[in-house]
Structure formats: C-alpha cells, structure tokens
Design a protein around this motif. Structure first.
Motif, PDB file in Angstrom:
ATOM      1  N   VAL A   1      -8.628  -9.026  -1.741  1.00  0.00           N
ATOM      2  CA  VAL A   1      -8.846  -7.805  -2.515  1.00  0.00           C
ATOM      3  C   VAL A   1      -9.132  -6.643  -1.576  1.00  0.00           C
ATOM      4  O   VAL A   1      -8.570  -5.550  -1.706  1.00  0.00           O
ATOM      5  CB  VAL A   1     -10.007  -8.017  -3.506  1.00  0.00           C
ATOM      6  N   LEU A   2     -10.025  -6.888  -0.606  1.00  0.00           N
ATOM      7  CA  LEU A   2     -10.330  -5.821   0.353  1.00  0.00           C
ATOM      8  C   LEU A   2      -9.057  -5.331   1.034  1.00  0.00           C
ATOM      9  O   LEU A   2      -8.788  -4.115   1.107  1.00  0.00           O
ATOM     10  CB  LEU A   2     -11.319  -6.339   1.402  1.00  0.00           C
ATOM     11  N   VAL A   3      -8.259  -6.279   1.527  1.00  0.00           N
ATOM     12  CA  VAL A   3      -7.049  -5.910   2.278  1.00  0.00           C
ATOM     13  C   VAL A   3      -6.122  -5.096   1.407  1.00  0.00           C
ATOM     14  O   VAL A   3      -5.643  -4.024   1.807  1.00  0.00           O
ATOM     15  CB  VAL A   3      -6.346  -7.176   2.795  1.00  0.00           C
ATOM     16  N   THR A   4      -5.876  -5.583   0.206  1.00  0.00           N
ATOM     17  CA  THR A   4      -4.897  -4.885  -0.618  1.00  0.00           C
ATOM     18  C   THR A   4      -5.413  -3.528  -1.068  1.00  0.00           C
ATOM     19  O   THR A   4      -4.651  -2.555  -1.119  1.00  0.00           O
ATOM     20  CB  THR A   4      -4.521  -5.730  -1.844  1.00  0.00           C
ATOM     21  N   VAL A   5      -6.707  -3.441  -1.363  1.00  0.00           N
ATOM     22  CA  VAL A   5      -7.232  -2.140  -1.794  1.00  0.00           C
ATOM     23  C   VAL A   5      -7.143  -1.132  -0.652  1.00  0.00           C
ATOM     24  O   VAL A   5      -6.652  -0.009  -0.828  1.00  0.00           O
ATOM     25  CB  VAL A   5      -8.681  -2.297  -2.295  1.00  0.00           C
ATOM     26  N   VAL A   6      -7.595  -1.553   0.530  1.00  0.00           N
ATOM     27  CA  VAL A   6      -7.532  -0.630   1.664  1.00  0.00           C
ATOM     28  C   VAL A   6      -6.078  -0.267   1.954  1.00  0.00           C
ATOM     29  O   VAL A   6      -5.756   0.908   2.202  1.00  0.00           O
ATOM     30  CB  VAL A   6      -8.214  -1.253   2.898  1.00  0.00           C
ATOM     31  N   ALA A   7      -5.195  -1.257   1.925  1.00  0.00           N
ATOM     32  CA  ALA A   7      -3.797  -0.981   2.219  1.00  0.00           C
ATOM     33  C   ALA A   7      -3.213  -0.014   1.201  1.00  0.00           C
ATOM     34  O   ALA A   7      -2.435   0.889   1.547  1.00  0.00           O
ATOM     35  CB  ALA A   7      -2.996  -2.283   2.238  1.00  0.00           C
ATOM     36  N   THR A   8      -3.577  -0.196  -0.056  1.00  0.00           N
ATOM     37  CA  THR A   8      -3.081   0.739  -1.075  1.00  0.00           C
ATOM     38  C   THR A   8      -3.567   2.152  -0.796  1.00  0.00           C
ATOM     39  O   THR A   8      -2.793   3.126  -0.844  1.00  0.00           O
ATOM     40  CB  THR A   8      -3.557   0.285  -2.466  1.00  0.00           C
ATOM     41  N   CYS A   9      -4.876   2.253  -0.499  1.00  0.00           N
ATOM     42  CA  CYS A   9      -5.394   3.580  -0.172  1.00  0.00           C
ATOM     43  C   CYS A   9      -4.634   4.179   0.998  1.00  0.00           C
ATOM     44  O   CYS A   9      -4.270   5.363   0.993  1.00  0.00           O
ATOM     45  CB  CYS A   9      -6.879   3.480   0.156  1.00  0.00           C
ATOM     46  N   VAL A  10      -4.424   3.362   2.012  1.00  0.00           N
ATOM     47  CA  VAL A  10      -3.741   3.869   3.212  1.00  0.00           C
ATOM     48  C   VAL A  10      -2.314   4.293   2.869  1.00  0.00           C
ATOM     49  O   VAL A  10      -1.846   5.355   3.311  1.00  0.00           O
ATOM     50  CB  VAL A  10      -3.755   2.783   4.308  1.00  0.00           C
ATOM     51  N   GLN A  11      -1.634   3.507   2.055  1.00  0.00           N
ATOM     52  CA  GLN A  11      -0.259   3.858   1.714  1.00  0.00           C
ATOM     53  C   GLN A  11      -0.220   5.166   0.920  1.00  0.00           C
ATOM     54  O   GLN A  11       0.622   6.038   1.173  1.00  0.00           O
ATOM     55  CB  GLN A  11       0.385   2.739   0.891  1.00  0.00           C
TER      56      GLN A  11
END
Lengths: 665, 184, 126
Positions: free
Chosen positions: A88-98
């Motif tokens: 969850v952490l990875v995907t949330v951060v990645a989404t924010c970054v994208q």
C-alpha cells in the motif's frame, strides 16, 4: 480472488510501463493516463488486498513454470501483514509521484520514457514486496537497480547526472554480488529458495551458516538501503528529477533493503555477529549522515542525508531484533519523506535553485508557495520527531526497542531468541539514536529556517524577523527584492502534497492503537515507552532550539556585515558544527577515500592494462605482421625478375662452393 | 698434380722465358685488355669491335699453342660469323650509336665482386695446380690433318649429332625471328 | 711453354666474361660476354690438349664442337633477343623481369614507378 488481485498489483504498473514505452512516441496523449492510471489502479487493488487479507492473514501460493534442477525456483506470492502494508505504501507513494510528475515534468521531452521507468520501478518494488521466492525477489531487486540507473541519469546531458547514475549502479551492484551469494548460502542450507522454507529452516535450526549468509545479505542491504560503507551513491543520486528522489527515498529502492532484512529477520536473529555488524553500521550511518545533513547547502542533499539517517534508524531497530519498529518507521518515513521531497520539488521549482544559501536571501517564498510551506513544515516536524507527528511515534518505537534490548529483553516478537541481541548493542543503538534525534531536529530546523525565513535587511519591506536587532543597512540583495508573485503551482503538484501530509500527521497514531498496526505485524506493542519518549522529545526540542539560536546569531552577524559581504548567508551550521563543518560538508571524505582507495588504483590498473595492450601486446601483433612483411620485402627484392641478379647469386654460390672444396682439400 | 711431374726437366727456367712465352703473354695481355674493354665500354658497337680484337688475339694464342686448325676456325667462325651476327643483332635492336650511359645495369658492383672473387679463386687454384708444368711445343699438335683424322675417325658420331644440332638451331632461329603475319 | 700462362689467361678471360654477363644491360652485349667465356674454355681445352698430347685429340675436337655450339647458341640467342625486342620494345635485360606476355607499352610505362609503388604497398601492409 485475493490472489488474482495481488498478482494484478505488480502486473499493472509493469504493463503500464510496457505500454508507455511502446506508445510514448506515437501517442503522446496516452502517456499521462498510461502513467497514472495503472499505478492508481494498483494502489486501489493493494488497499483491497489489504482489506481482504485482514490482520494476521496469510496467503501463499506458488507455481512452478519449469524444473530448475536441484533447488526449485517458483513464481510464488507470499502475502502477510508486512507485505500488504508495504505494498500500500509503495503504490500510494508511486501514485503521488506519478501524478506529481505529470505537472513537474510537463515540458520534459523525455517524459514518456521517464513515466514508463517509474512504473517499471514501482512494479519491480511490488515484485520484491509480494514475492515469496528469493530468486524472484532478486529479479525485482535488480530491475530496481537498473531503473534507478536510468532515472538518476534522466538528465544525461549533465555530467553530474551521468556520473551519479553510474555511481548508483556500481555501488549497489557492489553490494548485490555478495547478496546473491548470501541467497545461495541460505538456499543451500534450507534446500529451497522459498522464504517460508528458509524461515522454517531457521526456526528448526537447520541453517548452519546463518552468520555467513546474514553477513553476505547485509552487503546487498547496505548497498540498496545506503548504509554506511556503501551509502555514497544516495546523496549523489539527487542529480535525478525530484519526484524520482521521492520515489527512491520513500517507497522503493532504499526500502527494499530494510524490507528484506525484516522478512529474513529470524535468520539475522540467529547470528549475534550479523546483528552487531548491522547495529554498528546503523549507528555510524545515522550519526554521520545527520552531521552531513547539517552541513549541506543543497536542499535535496540535506533530504538525502536525512534518508540515510532514517534508514539507519530502521537498521538499528532490526539490529536490536524489533522488526515491527523498523517497519513502522519505514511506513511513516515513506510517507513524510515522499512529502518532503515533493514539497522540496515545489520549492526548487519556485526558487529556481537548489541552494539553501540562495533561498535564504530570497523573499516571499512563503507567500508564493503556501502549500509547500505548510506541508514541508509537517514533513520536517515529522522528520524531527516532534509529537504528535507520525515520525515521533515510529522513531520512538525504534528507541523503545533499543531500550528493551539494552535491558536484555529484546522485543523480537517471538521470531528468535532475545538473548542473541547483546545488551551493549542495545545501548549503542539507543545512544546513537538519541544523538541522532538531536541532530535531526537541528538540521530539520535549519532547513526550515533557511528555506522559508529570509534574513531581511531593514530597508526591505514589511515583516521584520531578525532585522530588529540589525543596524540600518542599505544593502538589499537583488534576489530579496520584490518578485512578481510566482506561478501558482498546479493542482497536480499540490494535491499529492496534501494527500501525503495526512499519513505524515496521522499514521503515528495508528501505532498507538493496539489492534491496528501491531496486529498486521508481529504484535509487538508500538507504544512509546515512558522512559525514552520524554528524553527523545527533549533532545529534539533542544536540537531545534539550538539551531534556532545559532540561526539568530548567524543572521545578526550577516546583517552586521551585510555591507561587507552581501553573499553571506545566515547559516547556523558553522556555529553548530564548528571544526566539523568542512568534513561534514564533504561527507567526511568517504568519497575522497573511496576515490583514493578504489577509483585511482582501478584507473591506474586500467591505464596499465591499456598501456600493456597498446605498447606491449600490440607490439607483438605489429611485430607478427611486420616481421613477415619485412622478410617478405627482403626476399621479394631477390625475386625481382632480374636474370642478372639471379645469375650473380648463382655464380657467387659456385665460387663459394669452389672455395670451400678447395680449402677443405 | 701427378701429371705435372712428367715433363719436368731443367731446361725450362722459371725466369728465363722462351720467345713463344713472351709473345704469348703479350698477346694474352692484349686479349685481356680487349676483353675488358668489351665488357666495360659505353659504346655498344665498340664493344663488338673490341670483341673482334679479343677473339682475334685468341686465334693468335691458338697458333702459339700450335693448334693451327682451331686458330683458323676461330678466325672464320668467331671473327667472321659470330661477330657479324652480333653486329646485326645490335643494329636490329636499335642499339644507339655513340655512348650510352646506362650500358651497365645496377647489378654492376655485385657482378664485379663476384667476378673478382671468381678470378681470385680460379687463378689461385690454377697457379697452385700447374706451377711446375710445361707444355712441350716441339711437334705441331693441331695440324689440319691430325684434326681431320681424329674428327672423322673417332668423333664421327658426335660430329653428325652436332650437324643435326646446327640444323635445329638454324630452323629455330628462323622460326623465332620470323615476323608472324597479322591475323586478319 | 709454361702451362700456367694459358691457364691463367683462360681463367681471367672467363671472369671478365662473367663480369660482362652479370653487369651488362643490353642482351646482345651479354651474349658477347658469353662468347668470351666460351672462348676462355676453348683456350683451356686447347692448352691442355697440347700439353697432354692426347691421341684422340679430344681437346681440339671438343673445341671445334664448342665453337659450333657457340655459333648455334649465338644464333638462337640473338633470335630470342630480337623477339623480346620486338615484343617489349627493349633489349635491356633488367627491363624484362616480367614473365607475363603483357604488352610492352604497359611494361614500359610501369617500370620506372614499379619498385616504388610496390614499396608503398608494402608500407601499407606493415
């Protein structure tokens, strides 16, 4: 069902990356949806998996594609609390970054490949997180290495970006070679590459080379998570775009090392030696990096060194046997560090510079980017460990674990014998952690003050911060003059900031609630112990206060000398660090040391080899060609078709023979 | 060497040469000089003429050695026929009249070395071998009669073979030097 | 008469002829030098014949044969030289080093730069 969703989580960004790479040039309009939507979808799916699996849930599934000889390698998924939380952490951060990148790199001609690589990076990290097989994990691990190489070198026109990307690649690979051997040692002892099998073997005492394997694995972890001997790549990796830094520092690359140790914590707990090495490494890393962060001028480098230090906290928690604290800190750190980097991106975007010195002379940053100002404050407070921000709770969980270890009852959560954690190691980590808390608060304050509170000359308008104590000085730095109100940052950049600010503030409270976070992990209490948290908080406040005082004095001096030296900055670092300033600014010369110890000998050897190749080997080659050529030329002279020459030789031979015969008789 | 011992008597003094010997040596020097000029002169036609002198001198030497038939054959065939042939050859190959500076090839110094070495070797050997050997010139050894008798009594077969050789050479020379008709 | 005189004369004459054969450029002059060498041999034959008093007169008979063969040789030789001259436009012996049948013009044009070109070619290979 859960399995399908779980498989889709890493698969979606991967497919997004492929589609982005394939269509980036031909369909520019598709690039942004292809970058954001798969990541977003996988974030939603990761949350769904989290919900479906539930606390204390486990899911293991493996399929073997093909027989692979003695030790089977299988495509396996291993889901437990740790994995789903981290996903969850990875995907949330990645989404924010994208989302953030769509605005931040709007004008970049290489945005399509950049977005695809970020997606691939995310997919690789998710593969690492979900994989139940060490070899498959290694695949994700190495794909991340390659992606970091490409992304750090995104601005490959700039030489520093090129060398930083090569450095990042080489240094992490340097750790990955022993890492691979560590995996082999583990698998040979356990008879399988499955993490479950290895942990089972560890529990059953079948791992006969636990120390060796753990130490070898530590090399790879030190490389990926930027721990002391191999940390040098991370500050240099700031040459990449800021969202990439956020991704690398918060969720993916550096988290992988800590995550791996957490997954294999029972193996590490078998070996006191590995724990000691890990702990010492962590303490050196956190104190050294905090000192370096205090002296840096580049905003992003400060954040990079802070990442190194926070990773040191996690490694310290792992060293004292408490992986819950480490993962808790990993989660909160992921949130607030992503927030810090993204807001730093906004600041840099607005200030057009990385340099804190320049920012300290720049007026109105606060007014122009209020969102970044606020969110960066939240992030820095969290970083400094001020209550009630999330960093406070997670850092204190680490300190609590260290304190328990110092008292001889390490919080291993039943993963291994607590007696394997020596109490002096607990003391070391505890003292190191407390010292680092002080330093962290100091540099966070310094960063905050330098970036947003310009030293105003009295002649300038309005609010007087420090200027009250300064004499009237006419010198007004050109940068401090009124600028037109900067560009309003687009929603795509501001939105992720506030999205990430929520967990930065609130995630810590989850740790307090006994049935929320601990249930997903090993059930160790994450509540701050009553001994450590007052001390840590006091130290943090003390650090912040010292930084503030030093800043005031520096500012006063700047104002006093403004006419003499217009370029001076109100930097508190010289006052705080004293003689340590220069070494800290240079990263304690580790780079120079490596340069002298490794780079130059290698270059010398390369030069020697090149010399040998060019002058010696090639001489043989040239000689091999030249000698027959020379002989051929000589012999060819004789075969010139001139009959008289032939006849002369013939007659001479006859004469010689005649003489020989005559003399012989 | 054992042959050399046969006519050894005290009448022949090494330092008291007979008249024939003196003439032989003088003519020999002339022959040698003419031969040297033949091989060194820059004028090609002169070389042929110096060859005449050398060959003629040799004919005199044959006479001095009492081989009169050979001497006349020498004059007839060499001086008469061969030299004329050579002169024709020179003219047909458009040899330049007058000095031609490139009459000698670049091989000259090597040739000189080889020739000198050969001369040194040969002279040393010959002198060493025939230091004490004298020819008895009391009776004529090469009269026409004697030669004819030996030639047609003992050497008939080689003589006939030689005639065939000559014929073959004749035919060969004609075929070689004949201009071929241009093919239409 | 001392045998050394004709023998030494023959030897020297032979060597002069040898020099001529090796050093002369013109093929006709080479043939003349060959004649000198043959005559040196003839002189030797006659001298030894006279000295040995051979009953078969083999020396003088062979001299006759030699003269005959020499005549045939010079005839054929000149014919060959003529043929070469007609084909290649020269009777210089060091200009007919090529064994090809090629036309004399190309051979002529090529010769002066030939050595140099070949040298350069060798340099290129080295």
């Amino acid at each position: 069902m859960t399995l399908t969703l779980a498989i889709l989580v890493p698969l979606l960004p991967f497919l997004g990356a492929l589609a982005g790479l394939a269509s980036g040039r031909r369909a520019p309009g598709l690039v942004r949806p292809l970058a954001v939507l798969p990541t977003l979808a996988s974030a939603v799916l990761a949350v769904l998996v989290l919900a479906k699996l539930g606390a204390k849930g486990h899911l293991d599934s493996a399929t073997r594609l093909t027989p692979t000889g003695g030790l089977p390698i299988s495509l396996s998924v291993h889901l437990d609390g740790i994995a789903v939380l981290l996903a969850v952490l990875v995907t949330v951060v990645a989404t924010c970054v994208q989302i953030y990148s769509t605005a931040y790199l709007r004008e970049d001609p290489r945005y399509p490949s950049y977005a695809a690589l970020v997606s691939l990076f995310t997919a690789a990290m998710l593969l690492v997180v979900y994989s139940g097989d060490l070899i498959v994990l290694l695949v994700g691990w190495e794909v991340m290495g390659v992606c970091s190489y490409f992304l750090v070198g995104h601005h490959w026109e700039r030489p520093d970006a090129r060398s930083a990307s090569i450095k990042a690649f080489l240094v992490t690979k340097l750790g990955d070679v022993p890492f691979l051997f560590g995996i082999f040692v583990l698998a040979t002892d356990a008879g399988t590459f499955q993490i479950d099998g290895i942990l089972g073997a560890a529990a059953a005492g079948r791992l006969h080379h636990a120390t060796l394997a753990a130490l070898l694995l530590l090399c790879g972890v030190a490389g990926k998570s930027a721990q002391f001997p191999l940390h040098t790549w991370l500050p240099d990796a700031m040459a990449g775009p800021t969202p990439v830094s956020a991704l690398i520092h918060a969720a993916t690359m550096v988290a992988a090392g800590v995550y791996l140790v957490a997954r294999l914590e029972p193996v590490f707990l078998l070996s006191t030696a590995a724990l000691v090495v890990l702990g010492i490494m962590a303490v050196i890393t956190m104190i050294g990096s905090a000192l370096c962060a205090l002296a840096q001028d580049d905003l992003k480098r400060v954040l990079a060194y802070s990442t190194v230090g926070q990773l040191g906290y996690m490694a310290g928690a792992l060293a004292v046997g408490d992986r819950d604290a480490a993962l808790f800190h990993l989660l909160t750190h992921g949130a607030f560090k992503a927030l810090l980097f993204l807001s730093a991106g906004v600041v840099i975007h607005a200030a057009h510079t990385n340099s804190l010195t320049a920012m300290s002379r720049m007026d109105g940053l606060r007014r122009r980017i209020p969102d970044a100002y606020a969110t960066m404050g939240i992030g820095l407070a969290s970083l400094a460990g001020l209550p009630p921000f999330s960093g406070f709770f997670s850092k204190d969980a680490v300190l609590t674990a260290a304190e328990h270890a110092a008292n001889g009852d390490a919080l291993t959560g039943g993963l291994g014998p607590a007696g394997n954690v020596p109490s002096w190691l607990g003391w070391t980590v505890l003292i190191g952690g407390l010292l680092t808390a002080l330093l962290t608060a100091a540099y966070a304050t310094r960063l905050w003050l330098l970036a947003f509170f310009p030293v105003r000359r009295p002649a300038a308008e309005g609010v007087v911060e420090v200027g009250a104590v300064a004499p009237t000085a006419a010198a007004v730095a050109a940068l401090a003059s009124d600028e037109p109100a900067g560009p309003v940052e687009p929603a795509a950049m501001v939105g992720p900031l506030w999205l990430l600010a929520v967990p930065s503030v609130a995630l810590g409270l989850v740790g307090l609630w006994p049935h929320a976070l601990p249930d997903w992990l090993d059930g160790v209490s994450l509540t701050p112990s009553s001994v450590t948290w007052p001390i840590a908080t006091a130290l943090a406040l003390l650090g912040a206060g010292l930084a503030w005082l030093a800043w005031r004095r520096a500012a006063a001096r700047v104002l006093a000398e403004a006419e003499a030296d217009a370029a001076a900055a109100a930097d508190p670092a010289p006052l705080l660090l004293g003689p340590l300033l220069q070494p800290s600014r240079n990263g304690f010369g580790v780079d120079a040391l490596y340069d002298r110890a490794f780079v130059r000998p290698v270059l010398g050897a390369a030069r020697l080899v090149s010399f040998l190749d060019r002058e010696v080997v090639e001489t043989y080659v040239q000689g091999a060609a030249g000698t027959p050529g020379l002989i051929g030329r000589v012999v060819r002279r004789a075969q010139n078709g001139n009959t008289q020459g032939y006849l002369s030789a013939l007659a001479a031979g006859v004469v010689v023979l005649a003489v020989i015969v005559a003399v012989a008789q | 060497m054992n042959l050399a011992a046969a006519p050894l008597d005290s009448t022949h003094g090494f330092l008291s040469p007979s008249g024939a010997e003196i003439v032989f040596v003088l003519v020999g020097l002339g022959v040698l000089g003419a031969a040297l000029l033949t091989v060194t002169t820059k004028q090609l036609v002169h070389a042929a003429l110096w060859l005449v002198v050398a060959l003629g001198g040799l004919a005199i030497e044959y006479l001095l050695l009492t081989a009169e038939f050979i001497a006349w054959v020498q004059v007839l065939i060499y001086v008469g026929a061969v030299v004329v042939l050579v002169l024709f050859g020179l003219m047909l190959t458009r040899a330049p009249i007058g000095a031609s500076p490139d009459a000698d090839s670049g091989n000259r110094w090597l040739a000189l070395g080889v020739a000198l070495a050969a001369a040194a070797t040969l002279v040393t050997l010959v002198v060493d071998a025939f230091r004490c050997t004298w020819i008895d010139l009391g009776t004529v050894a090469g009269s026409t009669k004697a030669n004819g008798v030996s030639l047609f009594r003992y050497w008939v077969l080689p003589f006939e073979a030689l005639s065939v050789l000559l014929l073959a050479a004749l035919v060969g020379a004609i075929i070689l030097s004949r201009r071929e008709k241009k093919e239409p | 008469m001392h045998l050394v005189f004709p023998a030494v004369l023959a030897a020297l004459l032979f060597c002069v002829g040898l020099y001529g054969v090796l050093a002369r450029r013109n093929a006709v002059l080479m043939l003349m030098s060959v004649e000198l060498m043959l005559n040196a041999v003839n002189l030797n034959l006659v001298a030894f014949d006279v000295w040995l008093r051979d009953t078969l007169h083999s020396g003088q008979a062979l001299t006759l044969f030699t003269i005959t063969v020499a005549a045939a040789e010079i005839g054929l030789g000149l014919a060959i030289v003529l043929l070469i001259f007609r084909n290649r436009g020269t009777a210089d012996i060091d200009r007919v080093g090529r064994l090809t049948d090629g036309d004399e013009k190309a051979d002529d044009d090529e010769k002066p730069g030939d050595q140099k070109a070949d040298d350069e070619e060798m340099e290129g290979v080295g």
